[in-house]
Enzyme design. Structure first.
Site, PDB file in Angstrom:
ATOM      1  N   ALA A  30       0.868  -1.160  -0.015  1.00 54.76           N
ATOM      2  CA  ALA A  30      -0.164   0.054  -0.018  1.00 54.76           C
ATOM      3  C   ALA A  30       0.705   1.310   0.085  1.00 54.76           C
ATOM      4  O   ALA A  30       0.461   2.353  -0.669  1.00 54.76           O
ATOM      5  CB  ALA A  30      -0.951   0.085   1.160  1.00 54.76           C
TER       6      ALA A  30
ATOM      7  N   CYS B  76       4.011   2.166  11.519  1.00 55.71           N
ATOM      8  CA  CYS B  76       4.647   2.988  10.489  1.00 55.71           C
ATOM      9  C   CYS B  76       5.207   4.198  10.873  1.00 55.71           C
ATOM     10  O   CYS B  76       5.837   4.841  10.546  1.00 55.71           O
ATOM     11  CB  CYS B  76       3.946   3.060   9.048  1.00 55.71           C
ATOM     12  SG  CYS B  76       3.344   1.428   8.338  1.00 55.71           S
TER      13      CYS B  76
END
Length: 375
Positions: free
Chosen positions: A75, A324
């Protein structure tokens, strides 16, 4: 050590489903179907057909045409390709982009990079629930706005944006809409037939598929294209060159197929787990808007206690922010954007539930929380 921890961090990543792993294994070794899908001989043609079957499986989950699916490494790459690729290809129309302060770093960092190239980006502040104010959103759109990027399901709070309403606004203005749907697949219905989304990013490892593979949906009617980030070979309609990793693609296809079949039942199952969790820990405060969120992601805070200290004393693998985001001293930027003060942010924990969770797991974790607060 890991066997002693109850895994409640499914928003970070999911284990590969055993059925997915078995399918992937067929495309790995010399005993099986290891060919390069670009080769013209039989080995290549078998791999090519497997990839096209997977493309159809991914497309089916979001009700797209298989020709609208472009393979990426995940993604993050899909977000980069969508935003950079669209911004550069359509810059003759304008250089204004709109996004939200609670987006994933792979959107926010791309937007900040484009600002260095002369693009102007408006970063919208969400409401206290994490959702966009649609009137405010419509008001910031301009004649030179070429792209809007909004995630469907937030990776830290689980909040669901009203993508249909957002898409209707952008479509009426002729503005491209990109949706980061990494956390949507398998958790919330997506239908690009009825919602005018132009670009949409997907990830396999959030849906019990392998890491290192994702996809970008690019609408065919009206036609949307992007300037490629990678050149060499002209794979994926010239928009993403590189030898296709057949085993990973097959794994993503199988994972998405399983997600589609089990979507409704899984939502009910996870909803029950979340309700049981909340009933057992009344001392926590909600950061997640339960009325507008997927049940898989729950963000709560334990006022007066540091989240890291809480997690250190619990038999659970959970998170204080997106994986992340990395380690930092300020805590979740998503919660800060929603208006939480520094103390509230640092006392917040994200628990995320998945297929491997059981009521017994929830009992153990919540009992440990209750014991912690009984001292």
């Amino acid at each position: 050590m890991m066997k002693q921890l109850i895994y409640l961090d499914y928003a970070a990543t999911t284990p590969i489903d055993a059925r997915v792993a078995a399918k992937m294994q067929l495309f790995l070794t010399a005993d099986h179907l290891f060919g390069n899908a670009a080769s013209q001989h039989g080995y290549g043609q078998v791999a090519h057909q497997a990839i096209e079957t997977a493309r159809a499986q991914v497309a089916e989950l979001i009700h797209a045409d298989p020709r609208e699916i472009i393979w990426t490494s995940g993604a993050t790459e899909a977000n980069n390709l969508a935003i950079k690729g669209a911004a550069r290809l359509y810059q003759c129309r304008g250089k204004h982009i709109v996004t939200v302060k609670t987006e994933h770093k792979s959107v926010l960092d791309v937007c900040q990079h484009l600002e260095k190239d002369g693009y102007e980006v408006t970063y919208l502040q969400p409401t206290a629930t994490g959702r966009l104010d649609l009137a405010e959103f419509a008001a910031v759109l301009r004649e030179d706005t070429i792209l809007v990027s909004v995630m469907q399901v937030n990776n830290e709070t689980g909040v669901i944006q009203d993508i249909a309403a957002i898409a209707n606004i952008t479509a009426a203005r002729g503005i491209l809409l990109h949706v980061d749907a990494a956390q949507s697949a398998g958790k919330h219905p997506i239908d690009v037939r009825h919602i005018p989304i132009d670009l949409l990013s997907l990830s396999a490892h959030k849906v019990y598929g392998p890491k290192g593979i994702g996809a970008l949906f690019l609408r065919r009617k009206p036609r949307v294209r992007v300037e490629p980030l990678l050149h060499g070979g002209g794979h994926e309609q010239g928009m993403r060159s590189g030898t296709l990793p057949t085993h990973q693609i097959v794994g993503m296809g199988e994972a998405f197929s399983l997600a589609q079949v089990g979507l409704a039942d899984e939502i009910v199952q996870i909803q029950a787990l979340r309700q049981h969790f909340l009933a057992r820990v009344p001392m926590c405060q909600l950061n997640t808007d339960l009325a507008n969120s997927v049940p898989h992601i729950l963000n709560v805070r334990f006022d007066g206690m540091l989240a890291d200290a809480v997690l250190a004393r619990l038999p659970v693998a959970a998170a204080t922010a997106s994986a992340c985001q990395g380690k930092g001293t300020e805590g979740s930027y998503v919660l800060r954007a929603m208006g939480l003060n520094p103390e509230q942010v640092k006392s917040s924990v994200r628990f995320s539930f998945g297929r491997g969770c059981s009521l017994a797991d929830i009992e153990l974790v919540t009992s440990a929380i209750v014991s912690l607060f009984s001292y």
